[in-house]
Design an enzyme around this catalytic site. Structure first.
Site, PDB file in Angstrom:
ATOM      1  N   SER A 241       2.292   2.391   9.470  1.00  6.72           N
ATOM      2  CA  SER A 241       2.396   3.817   9.759  1.00  6.72           C
ATOM      3  C   SER A 241       2.351   4.572   8.442  1.00  6.72           C
ATOM      4  O   SER A 241       2.291   3.982   7.362  1.00  6.72           O
ATOM      5  CB  SER A 241       3.713   4.115  10.482  1.00  6.72           C
ATOM      6  OG  SER A 241       4.813   3.830   9.630  1.00  6.72           O
ATOM      7  N   LYS A 242       2.402   5.895   8.510  1.00  8.92           N
ATOM      8  CA  LYS A 242       2.328   6.702   7.291  1.00  8.92           C
ATOM      9  C   LYS A 242       3.464   6.380   6.328  1.00  8.92           C
ATOM     10  O   LYS A 242       3.293   6.410   5.118  1.00  8.92           O
ATOM     11  CB  LYS A 242       2.326   8.190   7.641  1.00  8.92           C
ATOM     12  CG  LYS A 242       0.996   8.679   8.196  1.00  8.92           C
ATOM     13  CD  LYS A 242       0.969  10.181   8.354  1.00  8.92           C
ATOM     14  CE  LYS A 242      -0.402  10.636   8.834  1.00  8.92           C
ATOM     15  NZ  LYS A 242      -0.485  12.096   8.988  1.00  8.92           N
ATOM     16  N   ARG A 243       4.631   6.048   6.874  1.00  2.00           N
ATOM     17  CA  ARG A 243       5.754   5.753   5.980  1.00  2.00           C
ATOM     18  C   ARG A 243       5.524   4.438   5.223  1.00  2.00           C
ATOM     19  O   ARG A 243       6.093   4.212   4.162  1.00  2.00           O
ATOM     20  CB  ARG A 243       7.068   5.705   6.762  1.00  2.00           C
ATOM     21  CG  ARG A 243       7.189   4.541   7.733  1.00  2.00           C
ATOM     22  CD  ARG A 243       8.426   4.676   8.629  1.00  2.00           C
ATOM     23  NE  ARG A 243       8.450   3.680   9.675  1.00  2.00           N
ATOM     24  CZ  ARG A 243       8.972   2.477   9.538  1.00  2.00           C
ATOM     25  NH1 ARG A 243       9.520   2.116   8.405  1.00  2.00           N
ATOM     26  NH2 ARG A 243       8.967   1.625  10.547  1.00  2.00           N
ATOM     27  N   HIS A 244       4.681   3.568   5.761  1.00  2.00           N
ATOM     28  CA  HIS A 244       4.364   2.305   5.089  1.00  2.00           C
ATOM     29  C   HIS A 244       3.219   2.447   4.092  1.00  2.00           C
ATOM     30  O   HIS A 244       3.087   1.668   3.165  1.00  2.00           O
ATOM     31  CB  HIS A 244       3.931   1.234   6.117  1.00  2.00           C
ATOM     32  CG  HIS A 244       5.005   0.836   7.067  1.00  2.00           C
ATOM     33  ND1 HIS A 244       4.815   0.857   8.429  1.00  2.00           N
ATOM     34  CD2 HIS A 244       6.267   0.404   6.869  1.00  2.00           C
ATOM     35  CE1 HIS A 244       5.926   0.439   9.032  1.00  2.00           C
ATOM     36  NE2 HIS A 244       6.808   0.156   8.105  1.00  2.00           N
TER      37      HIS A 244
END
Length: 469
Positions: A241-244
């Site tokens: 995801s974007k946080r990754h």
């Protein structure tokens, strides 16, 4: 044996994300390894979500990564008439049929299936019906006639042999009632017409492969070789995801990563050559094979990416790095840095061999170079301020007086003077050098402090030191 033809086929509904970039890389590497071609197809049939800006972002992202394609890009929507012709040919062959079901009837079928403990899908109502029974004024869809028994086998270079039971696949739509093709049909027709021999894509398309084989078989077309690669996961094992780090390629450029570092890192996310971690793009092309693609999901790790990027920063020519630093500063809107780099090109180039071993990203390089064009008084980082004690400031002022009288302004002369100064005061050299570094750069990390003094010159050095009185 026919030349290898691969394809990268993104949808222009957003940026070129990191998973798509890896898929493009694998298609490119295999094509280049075999002396074949990689084609680019923009799957823009979703007219509501496809944008020209996204198409340009895909082009620019691939170019920045150094992944070139052969021939002109194919635009899928422009081939809609050809897709419809194949749907009509499937009708003539008895491999497809018109379906006149209304949305309400389809919803009822799904409800009935759920009530009977079956998967909610179309039940083949119009499969064998006489078209004469068609209701008036209803534009039909065209559905494929999927086999009702037996198995569909996907022979995959990564997943091995994957078997799908025919009864678990429904008669899916290939042409909508408005005459536009579905994704499933368009992909098969385009891959056939483009002469694609190998399809390398994410394993989220594995079920699609079974459905697409039905279309290939209905048209008596050969099925390309397939390699379905596991998706990239985050460090916690969850879907990326974007946080990754599931960002657009341009975000990695803006964060200061070099394209060759990103290519190296992405190659290792799902492919390997022995224990090699660092390798050139030429080596990757030489070694690449579909059999070396990994079956297990790869995990994205920013720390590894940074380490690899640091390696390539150290290898880079200063002139090339300077140009990237300037472009990055401008792209990020860091106008003061861009102006400082532009006005001090020669000094920055001189400093880069000292800066390169200390940075893992281009942004860090820009930050480290700020001492060259910093305006007085120097802003001191909070983490460095503790080193400027009253005692340290006293040493700085005393040493500044000695520097003012130096006959020669060079690294050896300053080094000799600093060592003599420290010895005379019973200090270790670091007790003199580290406060000097903070006073001159505002940081605890910089090139060798005597090199810093030579780079900025005698007068600027003295002025910065006197500012700390």
């Amino acid at each position: 044996m026919a030349p290898v033809v691969t394809r990268f086929a993104p949808s222009p509904t957003g940026y070129l994300h990191i998973g798509g970039a890896r898929t493009a890389l694998f298609n490119w590497a295999f094509a280049r390894h075999t002396g074949g071609k990689m084609l680019l197809r923009i799957e823009d049939t979703d007219r509501e979500r496809s944008t020209d800006g996204a198409v340009q972002a895909i082009f620019e992202g691939l170019k920045w990564l150094g992944l070139d394609w052969d021939d002109e890009p194919y635009m899928q929507f422009s081939r809609a008439r050809r897709h419809a012709e194949v749907a009509e040919e499937l009708l003539r062959r008895g491999q497809a049929y018109y379906c006149y079901c209304s949305p309400e009837e389809l919803a009822q079928m799904r409800d009935d299936a759920r009530a009977n403990g079956k998967p909610p899908r179309y039940n083949g109502f119009w499969r064998d019906r006489d078209p004469a029974e068609a209701p008036k004024g209803v534009a039909p869809v065209i559905r494929i006639k999927a086999p009702q028994s037996g198995e569909i086998r996907v022979m995959d270079h990564v997943q091995g042999e994957v078997v799908f039971r025919a009864e678990n696949l429904d008669d899916f739509i290939i042409l909508r009632s408005d005459g536009t093709p579905t994704y499933m049909l368009a992909v098969v027709v385009d891959d056939h017409d483009m002469g694609v021999t190998h399809i390398i894509r994410g394993d989220d398309h594995l079920t699609n492969a079974a459905r697409q084989i039905i279309i290939y078989q209905g048209m008596d077309w050969g099925v390309p070789d397939m390699a379905h690669i596991p998706l990239i996961h985050g460090p916690d094992g969850a879907k990326l995801s974007k946080r990754h780090g599931a960002l657009g390629v341009e975000a990695y450029r803006q964060m200061g990563y070099l394209p060759e570092a990103l290519r190296n890192y992405l190659a290792r996310l799902g492919w390997s050559h022995g224990d090699e971690e660092l390798f050139s793009t030429a080596q990757m092309v030489e070694w690449f094979s579909l059999e070396a693609l990994n079956k297990g999901a790869a995990r994205f790790d920013f720390a590894k990416l940074e380490n690899i990027n640091g390696h390539y920063i150290r290898l880079s020519e200063p002139a090339r790095l300077y140009a990237v630093m300037l472009d990055t500063a401008r792209e990020l809107g860091r106008d003061r840095d861009a102006a400082g780099l532009d006005a001090n090109r020669d000094t920055v180039l001189q400093a880069l061999p000292e800066l390169q071993p200390r940075a893992k990203t281009v942004v860090e390089l820009i930050d480290l170079a700020q001492f060259i064009y910093a305006t007085r008084p120097i802003t001191v980082d909070p983490a460095a301020a503790d080193l400027l004690t009253a005692e340290a400031k006293g040493h700085i002022q005393a040493f500044a007086a000695e520097l003012a009288d130096l006959t020669t302004w060079s690294v050896p002369a300053i080094d000799e003077a600093a060592r003599a100064f420290a010895e005379a005061r019973g200090l270790k050299l670091g007790k003199v050098a580290q406060p000097l570094r903070v006073a001159l750069t505002g940081r605890t990390i910089s090139p060798g402090i005597f090199e810093v003094m030579v780079l900025i010159g005698r007068q600027e050095t003295l002025d910065r030191l006197y500012d700390q009185a």
